[in-house]
Design an enzyme around this catalytic site. Sequence first.
Site, mmCIF file in Angstrom:
data_model
loop_
_atom_site.group_PDB
_atom_site.id
_atom_site.type_symbol
_atom_site.label_atom_id
_atom_site.label_comp_id
_atom_site.label_asym_id
_atom_site.label_seq_id
_atom_site.Cartn_x
_atom_site.Cartn_y
_atom_site.Cartn_z
ATOM 1 N N ASP A 79 -10.092 -8.683 -5.020
ATOM 2 C CA ASP A 79 -8.700 -8.579 -5.463
ATOM 3 C C ASP A 79 -7.783 -9.594 -4.778
ATOM 4 O O ASP A 79 -8.165 -10.250 -3.805
ATOM 5 C CB ASP A 79 -8.177 -7.145 -5.236
ATOM 6 C CG ASP A 79 -8.589 -6.572 -3.875
ATOM 7 O OD1 ASP A 79 -8.992 -7.362 -2.989
ATOM 8 O OD2 ASP A 79 -8.517 -5.355 -3.702
ATOM 9 N N ASP B 98 -5.899 6.647 -0.207
ATOM 10 C CA ASP B 98 -5.824 7.482 -1.421
ATOM 11 C C ASP B 98 -7.118 7.407 -2.233
ATOM 12 O O ASP B 98 -7.159 7.827 -3.389
ATOM 13 C CB ASP B 98 -4.625 7.061 -2.288
ATOM 14 C CG ASP B 98 -4.705 5.598 -2.730
ATOM 15 O OD1 ASP B 98 -5.701 4.903 -2.403
ATOM 16 O OD2 ASP B 98 -3.764 5.146 -3.418
ATOM 17 N N HIS C 200 -8.728 4.611 -3.178
ATOM 18 C CA HIS C 200 -8.919 3.457 -4.064
ATOM 19 C C HIS C 200 -10.013 2.523 -3.545
ATOM 20 O O HIS C 200 -10.288 2.454 -2.357
ATOM 21 C CB HIS C 200 -7.606 2.703 -4.339
ATOM 22 C CG HIS C 200 -7.048 1.908 -3.202
ATOM 23 N ND1 HIS C 200 -5.825 2.167 -2.634
ATOM 24 C CD2 HIS C 200 -7.520 0.823 -2.546
ATOM 25 C CE1 HIS C 200 -5.581 1.279 -1.686
ATOM 26 N NE2 HIS C 200 -6.608 0.455 -1.615
ATOM 27 N N GLU D 167 -6.201 1.958 -8.153
ATOM 28 C CA GLU D 167 -5.469 3.108 -7.631
ATOM 29 C C GLU D 167 -5.876 4.386 -8.382
ATOM 30 O O GLU D 167 -6.484 4.316 -9.453
ATOM 31 C CB GLU D 167 -3.964 2.868 -7.823
ATOM 32 C CG GLU D 167 -3.412 1.697 -7.024
ATOM 33 C CD GLU D 167 -3.224 2.019 -5.539
ATOM 34 O OE1 GLU D 167 -3.997 2.825 -4.990
ATOM 35 O OE2 GLU D 167 -2.300 1.449 -4.938
#
Length: 259
Positions: free
Chosen positions: A63, A132, A134, A139
């Site tokens: 990413d 979280d 990811h 996400e």
Amino acid sequence: MEIIIQPTAAVASGIAARLVARLLREKPSAVLGLATGNTPRMLYQELARRKLEWSKVTTFDLDEYVGLPPEHPGSYYQFMRENLFRHVNVTPANIHVPDGMTKDIPGFCAHYEQAIRAAGGIDLQVLGIGSDGHIGFNEPTSSLSSRTRIKTLTAQTRRDNSKFFECEADVPHHVITMGIGTILEARQIVLLAFGEQKAQAIAQAVEGPISAMCPASVLQLHPDTKVFLDEAASRLLTKVDYYRWVYDNKPDWQKTSGP
Ligand code: GLP
């Protein structure tokens, strides 16, 4: 999933490095998927220390932030340069990091997917995990079959990642990330998670239901994923004794150890 719990992040990273090193020795033209963040730093240090042959290796990063040029100190390109690329003899033309400055995001993302396919697919994908759950920058609620595309970061991820910027306001809202479907096509996956702040995400990913609310939980569907944890990150797992027993009692041919 194979869960490998070690006393410290350094020990866990050392074992993960042996796995990557073995692949590079067996397949000098291996295709690696790479992750950024604090978590894989020790793995990259250990790989650099081993003086492996990288000249035929191809890399694809997961990413990049939209709007950051490669020379920006917060860009993932810079992170990779500082933490790995400048320490090994990887051929610059074989390095792929999503272009956060592209004027044609959908076109670039299709091209990135095509480049991965043209390289023969990813042999080994390194992953961290967000607090979280990811992976990459996929996400919660990301499609579990998503491909490389633009995503919008959650407030929590922007807060977590502000450590790489002067202030939280500087963290971009948008990113380009390999999709979850893209990640799942890697032949082998090595996920690293260290520290208390990852314990909940790890418990959900490893022992929770497969759910887009915890994108890493999709790795339960992957046939060859190894999860390297330190004690703190394993704290909320319920089957720790079982994972330890499995790892300590592996038949020799299955062991992750060796030089
Ligand atoms: C970012 C990256 C992820 C990484 C995560 C955790 O969101 N896109 O690939 O796993 O940060 O980062 P850290 O290892 O610094 O906790």
